[in-house]
Design a protein around this motif. Structure first.
Motif, PDB file in Angstrom:
ATOM      1  N   LYS A 125       0.955  -1.118   0.009  1.00 19.73           N
ATOM      2  CA  LYS A 125       0.099   0.141   0.030  1.00 19.73           C
ATOM      3  C   LYS A 125       0.947   1.332  -0.271  1.00 19.73           C
ATOM      4  O   LYS A 125       1.937   1.057   0.295  1.00 19.73           O
ATOM      5  N   GLY A 126       0.455   2.339  -0.457  1.00 21.57           N
ATOM      6  CA  GLY A 126       1.077   3.571  -0.064  1.00 21.57           C
ATOM      7  C   GLY A 126       2.054   3.838  -1.079  1.00 21.57           C
ATOM      8  O   GLY A 126       2.053   3.281  -2.066  1.00 21.57           O
ATOM      9  N   THR A 127       3.137   4.899  -0.687  1.00 19.91           N
ATOM     10  CA  THR A 127       4.114   5.348  -1.681  1.00 19.91           C
ATOM     11  C   THR A 127       5.199   5.203  -1.001  1.00 19.91           C
ATOM     12  O   THR A 127       5.347   5.950   0.176  1.00 19.91           O
ATOM     13  N   VAL A 128       6.325   5.183  -1.405  1.00 22.50           N
ATOM     14  CA  VAL A 128       7.737   5.322  -0.743  1.00 22.50           C
ATOM     15  C   VAL A 128       8.726   6.186  -1.510  1.00 22.50           C
ATOM     16  O   VAL A 128       8.712   6.128  -3.080  1.00 22.50           O
ATOM     17  N   TYR A 129       9.150   7.530  -0.832  1.00 21.63           N
ATOM     18  CA  TYR A 129      10.079   8.009  -1.687  1.00 21.63           C
ATOM     19  C   TYR A 129      11.379   8.155  -1.261  1.00 21.63           C
ATOM     20  O   TYR A 129      11.739   8.131  -0.136  1.00 21.63           O
ATOM     21  N   PHE A 130      12.335   7.642  -2.196  1.00 25.20           N
ATOM     22  CA  PHE A 130      13.788   7.444  -1.881  1.00 25.20           C
ATOM     23  C   PHE A 130      14.530   8.532  -2.161  1.00 25.20           C
ATOM     24  O   PHE A 130      14.562   8.923  -3.519  1.00 25.20           O
ATOM     25  N   ILE A 131      14.867   9.577  -1.098  1.00 23.77           N
ATOM     26  CA  ILE A 131      15.557  10.538  -1.434  1.00 23.77           C
ATOM     27  C   ILE A 131      17.123  10.521  -1.335  1.00 23.77           C
ATOM     28  O   ILE A 131      17.745  10.029  -0.056  1.00 23.77           O
ATOM     29  N   PHE A 132      17.803  10.818  -2.480  1.00 29.36           N
ATOM     30  CA  PHE A 132      19.245  10.368  -2.490  1.00 29.36           C
ATOM     31  C   PHE A 132      19.686  12.021  -2.326  1.00 29.36           C
ATOM     32  O   PHE A 132      19.755  12.800  -3.508  1.00 29.36           O
ATOM     33  N   GLN A 133      20.141  12.192  -1.287  1.00 33.08           N
ATOM     34  CA  GLN A 133      20.653  13.759  -0.984  1.00 33.08           C
ATOM     35  C   GLN A 133      22.012  13.983  -1.102  1.00 33.08           C
ATOM     36  O   GLN A 133      22.868  13.468  -0.490  1.00 33.08           O
ATOM     37  N   PRO A 134      22.342  15.076  -1.957  1.00 31.04           N
ATOM     38  CA  PRO A 134      23.882  15.538  -2.106  1.00 31.04           C
ATOM     39  C   PRO A 134      24.211  16.543  -0.951  1.00 31.04           C
ATOM     40  O   PRO A 134      23.331  16.965  -0.049  1.00 31.04           O
TER      41      PRO A 134
END
Length: 398
Positions: A125-134
């Protein structure tokens, strides 16, 4: 099963980590790293957005079922300037740049979690946000992503991250509230009539008067964070209730004034407002009272503060899936280090974990920013399976 899928992709993740380790990029220069991450996510069928800030990447994975939460996982991308000794055969090819903090491991874990969840998307279910941060090492990237509209594009209700460090390999450690001490850089301005030697002596007096530790503890000896009797996992840890400072002030003259600069580390947020008045009082009671021009903080970064409810829920999920010893409670606050993940937590409730990368039997010590920093790559496997399971339960749970 999450564990079997993690085992299947483990060698691939190790290869990616080693490639990133051999080809590190400083903050603001993560171009090659961005391309590797982007292509990996695209191959998984994950939507990719690289337009938010600099070399950042956001991967968006939507579950196949209705409902569910919106959750973010953050991994930092940049390497460090430095030429510390590095014993691995895949050492940096870039002179003066190296992954001496473990961000290459964080990236491998982030990609592993993305793959495990992508393979199960129809069950999620739902949504995953994968934040790759510089630009984490310069403490700019998280704030820049936010300022450039990150949370107008994505809207997670909770966010998670980790940092590999010098705990036993695979050991996860966490606590509610502050994970690090509050770091401040302080500046004292005096009339230039004060000599350099006099200023150094004054700095030593301030150091001895202001410092606070428990029972003659030495929380500046950060190499002891994993010690069973004094480290972070012991309720009697030396790494709590302290104010410590760099041993000596930096003393210099500028614009016909005498300057004293130093960093200090305070565990108690409520005491921060008392520091400047206390220093002013020390100087006013000294023979330099008439020479004082100003005392001020010149750097005041926020610190990582874990959401209490989310932290307890995460601990419960990890223990249920992998046993009581899979996650340890942290009883202290680490000095010297910090993480700009704190900026994300100001917008979204979140939890930041420590993940052990040391292995005494192999002679591996994962002490960040130190000579011969190394990581037992088994921690990648632990990180992927543990936090994939956590995200799945948070996505599908009530």
């Amino acid at each position: 099963m999450v564990s079997s899928e993690t085992d299947r992709i483990y060698d691939k993740l190790v290869s990616i980590r080693r490639d990133l380790h051999a080809n590190p990029e400083l903050a603001g220069n993560e171009k090659r790293t961005q391309q590797i991450i982007k292509q990996y996510l695209i191959r998984l069928g994950i939507e990719v957005d690289t337009s938010i800030y600099a070399h950042s990447i956001v991967g968006i994975l939507k579950g196949g079922k209705k409902g569910g939460r919106k959750i973010a996982w953050r991994a930092d991308m940049d390497a460090l300037p430095g030429d510390f000794p590095d014993s691995v055969i895949f050492k940096s090819k870039i002179k003066g740049v190296q992954h001496g903090c473990g961000h290459d491991v964080h990236l491998a874990i982030g990609l592993g979690i993305a793959e495990v969840l992508a393979k199960r998307r129809q069950l999620l279910k739902g949504t995953v946000y994968f934040i790759f941060q510089p630009e984490e090492e310069t403490f700019k990237g998280a704030k820049k992503m936010i300022d450039n509209g990150l949370f107008s594009r994505i809207n997670p209700s909770e966010i998670y991250s980790l940092h590999v460090t010098a705990l036993p390999v695979g050991q996860i450690m966490v606590k509610p509230n502050e994970m690090f001490a509050y770091q401040r850089r302080i500046r004292i301005r005096l009339k230039n009539e004060v000599t350099e030697e006099e200023a150094k002596a004054l700095g030593d007096e301030i150091h001895s008067s202001l410092s606070r530790v428990q029972n003659h503890a030495k929380p500046w000896e950060i190499q002891h964070i994993s010690d069973s009797s004094t480290g972070l996992m012991n309720p009697n840890t030396i790494f709590k209730d302290y104010l410590i400072m760099d041993e000596h002030f930096k003393v210099y003259a500028k614009n016909n004034e005498r300057y004293l600069d130093t960093y200090l580390y305070e565990t108690d947020q409520s005491r921060l407002g008392k520091i400047i008045p206390e220093i002013e009082q020390i100087i006013k009671e000294s023979r330099y009272a008439e020479k004082l021009l100003a005392v001020s903080f010149i750097q005041e970064n926020p610190t990582v503060v874990n959401d209490e409810k989310l932290t307890e829920k995460a601990i419960a999920i990890l223990k249920k899936n992998y046993g009581d010893y899979s996650v340890a409670r942290d009883y202290g606050q680490v000095p010297y280090f910090n993480d700009d993940f704190a900026y994300f937590q100001q917008k979204v409730p979140g939890v930041y974990f420590f993940l052990g990368g040391s292995n005494a039997k192999k002679g591996i010590v994962a002490m960040n920013h130190a000579p011969n920093f190394n990581v037992d790559e088994e921690c990648i496997k632990v990180g992927v399976k543990s936090f994939s399971s956590l995200l799945i339960e948070r996505l599908n749970g009530k």
